[in-house]
Enzyme design. Sequence first.
Site, mmCIF file in Angstrom:
data_model
loop_
_atom_site.group_PDB
_atom_site.id
_atom_site.type_symbol
_atom_site.label_atom_id
_atom_site.label_comp_id
_atom_site.label_asym_id
_atom_site.label_seq_id
_atom_site.Cartn_x
_atom_site.Cartn_y
_atom_site.Cartn_z
ATOM 1 N N THR A 59 -31.281 -28.806 35.039
ATOM 2 C CA THR A 59 -30.506 -30.610 35.801
ATOM 3 C C THR A 59 -31.466 -30.806 34.566
ATOM 4 O O THR A 59 -32.471 -31.681 34.240
ATOM 5 C CB THR A 59 -31.813 -30.459 37.258
ATOM 6 O OG1 THR A 59 -31.153 -29.502 37.728
ATOM 7 C CG2 THR A 59 -31.275 -32.162 37.547
ATOM 8 N N LYS B 148 -41.453 -26.300 52.330
ATOM 9 C CA LYS B 148 -40.292 -26.374 53.819
ATOM 10 C C LYS B 148 -40.387 -25.145 53.471
ATOM 11 O O LYS B 148 -41.595 -23.923 53.224
ATOM 12 C CB LYS B 148 -38.800 -26.103 53.234
ATOM 13 C CG LYS B 148 -38.336 -25.168 52.276
ATOM 14 C CD LYS B 148 -36.982 -25.799 51.656
ATOM 15 C CE LYS B 148 -36.327 -24.084 50.711
ATOM 16 N NZ LYS B 148 -34.456 -23.991 50.517
ATOM 17 N N LEU C 153 -28.965 -32.674 58.586
ATOM 18 C CA LEU C 153 -29.574 -34.357 59.530
ATOM 19 C C LEU C 153 -30.553 -33.743 60.790
ATOM 20 O O LEU C 153 -30.341 -34.161 61.324
ATOM 21 C CB LEU C 153 -28.449 -34.166 60.710
ATOM 22 C CG LEU C 153 -26.881 -35.203 59.748
ATOM 23 C CD1 LEU C 153 -25.880 -34.566 60.349
ATOM 24 C CD2 LEU C 153 -27.737 -36.533 59.072
ATOM 25 N N CYS D 125 -37.191 -30.673 43.608
ATOM 26 C CA CYS D 125 -36.210 -30.607 43.128
ATOM 27 C C CYS D 125 -35.441 -32.603 43.582
ATOM 28 O O CYS D 125 -35.814 -33.205 43.019
ATOM 29 C CB CYS D 125 -34.826 -29.616 43.348
ATOM 30 S SG CYS D 125 -34.471 -28.657 42.344
HETATM 31 C C1 UDX Z 1 -32.146 -28.584 47.378
HETATM 32 C C2 UDX Z 1 -31.237 -28.500 46.980
HETATM 33 O O1 UDX Z 1 -30.884 -27.996 48.340
HETATM 34 C C3 UDX Z 1 -30.578 -27.449 46.105
HETATM 35 O O2 UDX Z 1 -29.008 -27.643 46.474
HETATM 36 C C4 UDX Z 1 -31.329 -28.093 44.700
HETATM 37 O O3 UDX Z 1 -31.117 -27.195 44.029
HETATM 38 C C5 UDX Z 1 -32.574 -27.684 44.632
HETATM 39 O O4 UDX Z 1 -33.010 -28.565 45.685
HETATM 40 P P1 UDX Z 1 -35.066 -27.173 47.685
HETATM 41 O O5 UDX Z 1 -35.393 -28.357 47.186
HETATM 42 O O6 UDX Z 1 -35.093 -25.516 47.690
HETATM 43 O O7 UDX Z 1 -33.165 -27.079 47.179
HETATM 44 O O8 UDX Z 1 -34.496 -26.767 49.631
HETATM 45 P P2 UDX Z 1 -33.898 -27.714 51.178
HETATM 46 O O9 UDX Z 1 -33.542 -26.626 51.183
HETATM 47 O O10 UDX Z 1 -32.416 -28.773 50.271
HETATM 48 O O11 UDX Z 1 -34.630 -29.319 51.470
HETATM 49 C C6 UDX Z 1 -35.220 -30.314 50.790
HETATM 50 C C7 UDX Z 1 -35.689 -30.857 51.302
HETATM 51 O O12 UDX Z 1 -35.536 -31.372 52.169
HETATM 52 C C8 UDX Z 1 -37.310 -29.704 52.747
HETATM 53 O O13 UDX Z 1 -38.828 -30.573 52.042
HETATM 54 C C9 UDX Z 1 -36.892 -30.014 53.637
HETATM 55 O O14 UDX Z 1 -37.498 -29.838 54.442
HETATM 56 C C10 UDX Z 1 -36.429 -31.040 53.815
HETATM 57 N N1 UDX Z 1 -35.216 -31.148 54.811
HETATM 58 C C11 UDX Z 1 -33.733 -30.664 54.514
HETATM 59 C C12 UDX Z 1 -35.117 -32.098 55.712
HETATM 60 O O15 UDX Z 1 -35.992 -32.689 55.927
HETATM 61 N N2 UDX Z 1 -34.171 -32.785 56.430
HETATM 62 C C13 UDX Z 1 -32.738 -32.071 56.253
HETATM 63 O O16 UDX Z 1 -32.035 -31.632 57.574
HETATM 64 C C14 UDX Z 1 -33.128 -30.844 55.689
#
Ligand code: UDX
Length: 448
Positions: free
Chosen positions: A122, A328, A258, A268
């Site tokens: 990125t 997560k 959501l 990321c």
């Molecule tokens: C993210 C993007 O989804 C991905 O497309 C990109 O390439 C890298 O960044 P990632 O960091 O692996 O991926 O995690 P993701 O599953 O997107 O969750 C990111 C954070 O958001 C986590 O801390 C998760 O707990 C939080 N989250 C996600 C929420 O709080 N609520 C949601 O509804 C979804």
Amino acid sequence: MSVFGMGYVGLCTAVCFASRGFKVIGVDVEHEKVETINRGIPIIHEEGLPTLLAESLRKGLFNCTLDFKEAIRATSTSFITVGTPGKPNGSTDLSQIEDVSRKIGLALRDKSDYHLVVVKSTVPPGTSEHLVKRVIEEEAGKRCGEGFGLCVNPEFLREGSAVYDTFQPDRIIIGEYDEKSGSLLEDFYRAFYAKAPPILRTTMVNAELIKYASNAFLAMKISFINTMANICERIPNADVTVVAKGIGLDKRIGPSFLNAGLGYGGSCLPKDVKALIRFAEQLNYEPELIKAVEAVNSKQALKAVELAKEALHGLKGKRIAILGLSFKPGTNDMREAVSIKVVKELLKEEANVVVYDPVAIPNAKRILPEEVEYAASTFECIKGADCCIIVTEWDEFKRLKPEDYLKLMRRPIVVDGRRIYDPREYLGKVNYLAIGLGPVQTGLNRPF
Ligand code: UDX
């Protein structure tokens, strides 16, 4: 093909390519990492990766090396997957990109065949044109489009499902310097996927922007629902999970991303949102919406501490159990994990903190303050605690029943930071407080 940078994206991408019969060389600058991977030990916790890695090593389709010149000589396409960490001011540290571009250029100097370079990392808009292309041209003594081609091909892998996402992407974005480069990459993906996902071919700068816009949009959905959660908490009988379900049924909105909670973390989303803000500011534009997304998120983790403090009338000397440390579920990654903020704030309030996570404890020990106590299991963690905060929604925490908390805790106060429990099951049995749940009259919970 060669893949430069054996981090999360690089290793997953390389091994997935190899698993479909392509011959892949992984390149990294860390001797130990190269050795470890070559012994079949994936350096990251990712479902499906150990088997795929073992298989591709055994079949001789993948190996890792420090020798970048040989990797360029032996392959026709190189993917750049090195890290682009954030600097303290939010802008992006491009030193690894510059270094790898220099090496690729240097190696291309001695190669007469055409070589395609693909930027997967990125990078801020304009980087591939003004840094990667320029440096390779300088070092190789060749012009882009003649001796070598260049594409930007952002990845959208989620940690924990990176292997699945590589095989089942929603789309493939190809930003191309020229048509030849784009067509070569498109041909590769059409060969890789039996049924290719939609492929969008565009300019390099648009491809770079698409990556930032995607992550900023996802972050915006999360900060939006967390804002609704904070409103819901002030309204008797309101529940953000139901509100989210209701709005998610609108096809224009969609149900994903959501889930209200303690905010987003990881390697990321936080980094890319900050980088986009810095990037826009450098263009003399104030990205108010994206700044608000960040501001909401930076406060959200502390909501858990506020709820605990309110329920216990102060935290000093109280034993607080934290369930979940990774950013997560499904990963041991602690980068920008919400748990770090929660733990530090609790310690600031002079609480005694005991934590448990099924896989992230070794990483947590390197990051969290020394005072933190580590439990060997969920039950050990909540035993004797005055309050339990759910920080990461691992399945094993979902299986706990109100009776488990009642039996083991000193005071059965549960702060559900990820909305993993059904309030109807918990309310009235334990003192159940949750993100986005308005006051409910049960006698045990917060008064109206
Ligand atoms: C993210 C993007 O989804 C991905 O497309 C990109 O390439 C890298 O960044 P990632 O960091 O692996 O991926 O995690 P993701 O599953 O997107 O969750 C990111 C954070 O958001 C986590 O801390 C998760 O707990 C939080 N989250 C996600 C929420 O709080 N609520 C949601 O509804 C979804």
